[in-house]
Design a protein around this motif. Structure first.
Motif, PDB file in Angstrom:
ATOM      1  N   GLY A 143       6.680   0.764  12.375  1.00 14.36           N
ATOM      2  CA  GLY A 143       6.969   0.654  10.955  1.00 14.36           C
ATOM      3  C   GLY A 143       6.944   1.998  10.275  1.00 14.36           C
ATOM      4  O   GLY A 143       6.909   3.036  10.929  1.00 14.36           O
ATOM      5  N   CYS A 144       6.952   1.954   8.958  1.00 11.31           N
ATOM      6  CA  CYS A 144       6.919   3.179   8.165  1.00 11.31           C
ATOM      7  C   CYS A 144       5.472   3.579   7.915  1.00 11.31           C
ATOM      8  O   CYS A 144       4.629   2.740   7.607  1.00 11.31           O
ATOM      9  CB  CYS A 144       7.613   2.944   6.823  1.00 11.31           C
ATOM     10  N   ARG A 145       5.205   4.843   8.046  1.00  8.00           N
ATOM     11  CA  ARG A 145       3.857   5.360   7.822  1.00  8.00           C
ATOM     12  C   ARG A 145       3.503   5.238   6.348  1.00  8.00           C
ATOM     13  O   ARG A 145       4.285   5.601   5.486  1.00  8.00           O
ATOM     14  CB  ARG A 145       3.781   6.805   8.266  1.00  8.00           C
ATOM     15  N   ILE A 146       2.328   4.714   6.065  1.00 11.11           N
ATOM     16  CA  ILE A 146       1.862   4.615   4.672  1.00 11.11           C
ATOM     17  C   ILE A 146       1.351   5.985   4.259  1.00 11.11           C
ATOM     18  O   ILE A 146       0.518   6.571   4.936  1.00 11.11           O
ATOM     19  CB  ILE A 146       0.767   3.542   4.545  1.00 11.11           C
ATOM     20  N   ARG A 147       1.863   6.461   3.154  1.00 11.09           N
ATOM     21  CA  ARG A 147       1.462   7.793   2.666  1.00 11.09           C
ATOM     22  C   ARG A 147       0.625   7.670   1.414  1.00 11.09           C
ATOM     23  O   ARG A 147       0.721   6.791   0.655  1.00 11.09           O
ATOM     24  CB  ARG A 147       2.689   8.628   2.322  1.00 11.09           C
ATOM     25  N   ILE A 157      -5.293   0.542   8.051  1.00 10.39           N
ATOM     26  CA  ILE A 157      -3.859   0.264   8.073  1.00 10.39           C
ATOM     27  C   ILE A 157      -3.108   1.577   7.921  1.00 10.39           C
ATOM     28  O   ILE A 157      -3.383   2.344   7.001  1.00 10.39           O
ATOM     29  CB  ILE A 157      -3.471  -0.713   6.941  1.00 10.39           C
ATOM     30  N   GLU A 158      -2.162   1.814   8.818  1.00 10.18           N
ATOM     31  CA  GLU A 158      -1.398   3.055   8.790  1.00 10.18           C
ATOM     32  C   GLU A 158       0.098   2.848   8.633  1.00 10.18           C
ATOM     33  O   GLU A 158       0.818   3.776   8.285  1.00 10.18           O
ATOM     34  CB  GLU A 158      -1.657   3.850  10.068  1.00 10.18           C
ATOM     35  N   LYS A 159       0.585   1.659   8.943  1.00 12.97           N
ATOM     36  CA  LYS A 159       2.031   1.409   8.915  1.00 12.97           C
ATOM     37  C   LYS A 159       2.359   0.212   8.037  1.00 12.97           C
ATOM     38  O   LYS A 159       1.505  -0.597   7.710  1.00 12.97           O
ATOM     39  CB  LYS A 159       2.548   1.128  10.338  1.00 12.97           C
ATOM     40  N   SER A 160       3.627   0.112   7.726  1.00 10.26           N
ATOM     41  CA  SER A 160       4.135  -1.029   6.986  1.00 10.26           C
ATOM     42  C   SER A 160       5.357  -1.539   7.730  1.00 10.26           C
ATOM     43  O   SER A 160       6.258  -0.749   7.993  1.00 10.26           O
ATOM     44  CB  SER A 160       4.516  -0.572   5.578  1.00 10.26           C
ATOM     45  N   PRO A 161       5.356  -2.805   8.174  1.00 14.49           N
ATOM     46  CA  PRO A 161       4.325  -3.828   7.997  1.00 14.49           C
ATOM     47  C   PRO A 161       3.221  -3.731   9.054  1.00 14.49           C
ATOM     48  O   PRO A 161       3.457  -3.319  10.177  1.00 14.49           O
ATOM     49  CB  PRO A 161       5.111  -5.126   8.185  1.00 14.49           C
ATOM     50  N   GLU A 162       2.042  -4.100   8.628  1.00 19.70           N
ATOM     51  CA  GLU A 162       0.884  -4.188   9.509  1.00 19.70           C
ATOM     52  C   GLU A 162      -0.042  -5.245   8.919  1.00 19.70           C
ATOM     53  O   GLU A 162      -0.082  -5.420   7.706  1.00 19.70           O
ATOM     54  CB  GLU A 162       0.178  -2.836   9.618  1.00 19.70           C
ATOM     55  N   VAL A 163      -0.761  -5.950   9.775  1.00 23.93           N
ATOM     56  CA  VAL A 163      -1.642  -7.010   9.287  1.00 23.93           C
ATOM     57  C   VAL A 163      -3.107  -6.713   9.583  1.00 23.93           C
ATOM     58  O   VAL A 163      -3.425  -5.984  10.522  1.00 23.93           O
ATOM     59  CB  VAL A 163      -1.281  -8.394   9.887  1.00 23.93           C
ATOM     60  N   ALA A 164      -3.953  -7.298   8.760  1.00 20.83           N
ATOM     61  CA  ALA A 164      -5.394  -7.350   9.011  1.00 20.83           C
ATOM     62  C   ALA A 164      -5.758  -8.829   8.931  1.00 20.83           C
ATOM     63  O   ALA A 164      -5.404  -9.502   7.956  1.00 20.83           O
ATOM     64  CB  ALA A 164      -6.166  -6.547   7.979  1.00 20.83           C
ATOM     65  N   ALA A 196       0.830  -1.209   0.000  1.00 22.19           N
ATOM     66  CA  ALA A 196       0.000   0.000   0.000  1.00 22.19           C
ATOM     67  C   ALA A 196       0.860   1.252   0.000  1.00 22.19           C
ATOM     68  O   ALA A 196       0.351   2.360   0.032  1.00 22.19           O
ATOM     69  CB  ALA A 196      -0.917   0.018   1.216  1.00 22.19           C
ATOM     70  N   TYR A 197       2.146   1.071  -0.050  1.00 15.50           N
ATOM     71  CA  TYR A 197       3.106   2.174   0.027  1.00 15.50           C
ATOM     72  C   TYR A 197       3.492   2.591  -1.390  1.00 15.50           C
ATOM     73  O   TYR A 197       4.651   2.771  -1.695  1.00 15.50           O
ATOM     74  CB  TYR A 197       4.337   1.662   0.782  1.00 15.50           C
ATOM     75  N   THR A 198       2.499   2.713  -2.284  1.00 14.61           N
ATOM     76  CA  THR A 198       2.801   2.840  -3.697  1.00 14.61           C
ATOM     77  C   THR A 198       2.244   4.034  -4.452  1.00 14.61           C
ATOM     78  O   THR A 198       2.465   4.128  -5.645  1.00 14.61           O
ATOM     79  CB  THR A 198       2.308   1.590  -4.449  1.00 14.61           C
ATOM     80  N   PRO A 199       1.509   4.960  -3.864  1.00 18.17           N
ATOM     81  CA  PRO A 199       0.927   6.009  -4.699  1.00 18.17           C
ATOM     82  C   PRO A 199       2.002   6.779  -5.461  1.00 18.17           C
ATOM     83  O   PRO A 199       3.046   7.113  -4.913  1.00 18.17           O
ATOM     84  CB  PRO A 199       0.221   6.928  -3.701  1.00 18.17           C
ATOM     85  N   ILE A 204      -0.821  -4.895  -5.221  1.00 18.45           N
ATOM     86  CA  ILE A 204      -0.539  -3.482  -5.000  1.00 18.45           C
ATOM     87  C   ILE A 204      -1.870  -2.772  -4.791  1.00 18.45           C
ATOM     88  O   ILE A 204      -2.798  -2.917  -5.576  1.00 18.45           O
ATOM     89  CB  ILE A 204       0.227  -2.860  -6.187  1.00 18.45           C
ATOM     90  N   ASP A 205      -1.939  -2.024  -3.713  1.00 15.81           N
ATOM     91  CA  ASP A 205      -3.129  -1.257  -3.342  1.00 15.81           C
ATOM     92  C   ASP A 205      -2.969   0.149  -3.922  1.00 15.81           C
ATOM     93  O   ASP A 205      -2.628   1.089  -3.209  1.00 15.81           O
ATOM     94  CB  ASP A 205      -3.237  -1.234  -1.818  1.00 15.81           C
ATOM     95  N   LEU A 206      -3.195   0.287  -5.225  1.00 17.46           N
ATOM     96  CA  LEU A 206      -2.883   1.517  -5.954  1.00 17.46           C
ATOM     97  C   LEU A 206      -3.510   2.765  -5.346  1.00 17.46           C
ATOM     98  O   LEU A 206      -2.871   3.803  -5.243  1.00 17.46           O
ATOM     99  CB  LEU A 206      -3.305   1.381  -7.423  1.00 17.46           C
TER     100      LEU A 206
END
Length: 187
Positions: A183-187, A122-129, A84-87, A110-112
């Motif tokens: 983790g890293c914040r998903i932007r 989900i806000e971070k990477s890695p994170e699970v659902a 999800a870290y892909t925009p 990829i969660d475009l």
């Protein structure tokens, strides 16, 4: 307009999503292998969606733990990797994602538009659902950290994903609902 309505509907339902029925058929993500937009191939009664990336250092720290979880539960649980870290990522990062997908023996998406990340909060990477399908509809049972030690698997005292999976596979309630991930914040 369609995307705006989808985003607004997610924004309104996301806080109350835990324990609520989720229609997974509307969620479509880019399949790295097929190079096409598809629905998630969920077949088991329990599914783990792991939000990861090819650029966050925390993700590399969890690679072996993710593989170990997959090996331990793959016959009873669906495992899906979602980047999800892909925009607006460039071609270089897109090829890194494809290379990362080949390292794992599980579907990689990829969660475009970050639809899945928003849906599952989900806000971070890695994170699970973690989703369960007890009576035909998926419900969000847990989202958050994999364990309590991002730096080292050997220092981990609490294995949140394992705890949740063990309970769900025994038809018991999840012992955790949310644990804040590092983790890293998903932007």
């Amino acid at each position: 307009m369609k995307k705006l309505l989808f985003f607004l509907s997610i924004s309104l339902i996301a806080p109350a999503l835990q324990g609520q029925d989720i229609d997974m058929n509307f969620l479509k993500l880019w399949d790295v292998e097929k190079e096409d937009i598809v629905t998630l191939p969920l077949q088991q009664s329990v599914s783990v969606l792991i939000f990861t990336s090819s650029s966050c250092p925390y993700d590399q720290l969890y690679d072996e733990r993710i593989r170990a979880l997959h090996t331990q539960y793959k016959d009873r649980v669906d495992f899906i990797l979602i980047n999800a870290y892909t925009p607006r990522q460039g071609k270089e990062l897109a090829s890194k994602t494809k290379a990362q997908a080949k390292q794992f023996d599980m579907p990689y998406f990829i969660d475009l538009n970050q639809d899945a990340a928003n849906l599952f909060q989900i806000e971070k990477s890695p994170e699970v659902a973690i989703l369960a399908k007890p009576q035909g509809k998926y419900t969000l049972e847990y989202h958050g950290a994999i364990d309590d030690s991002p730096q080292s698997a050997s220092n981990s005292k609490h294995h949140y994903v394992e705890d949740v999976l063990n309970n769900l596979l025994q038809n018991k309630p999840s012992p955790h609902r949310f644990v804040r991930p590092a983790g890293c914040r998903i932007r």
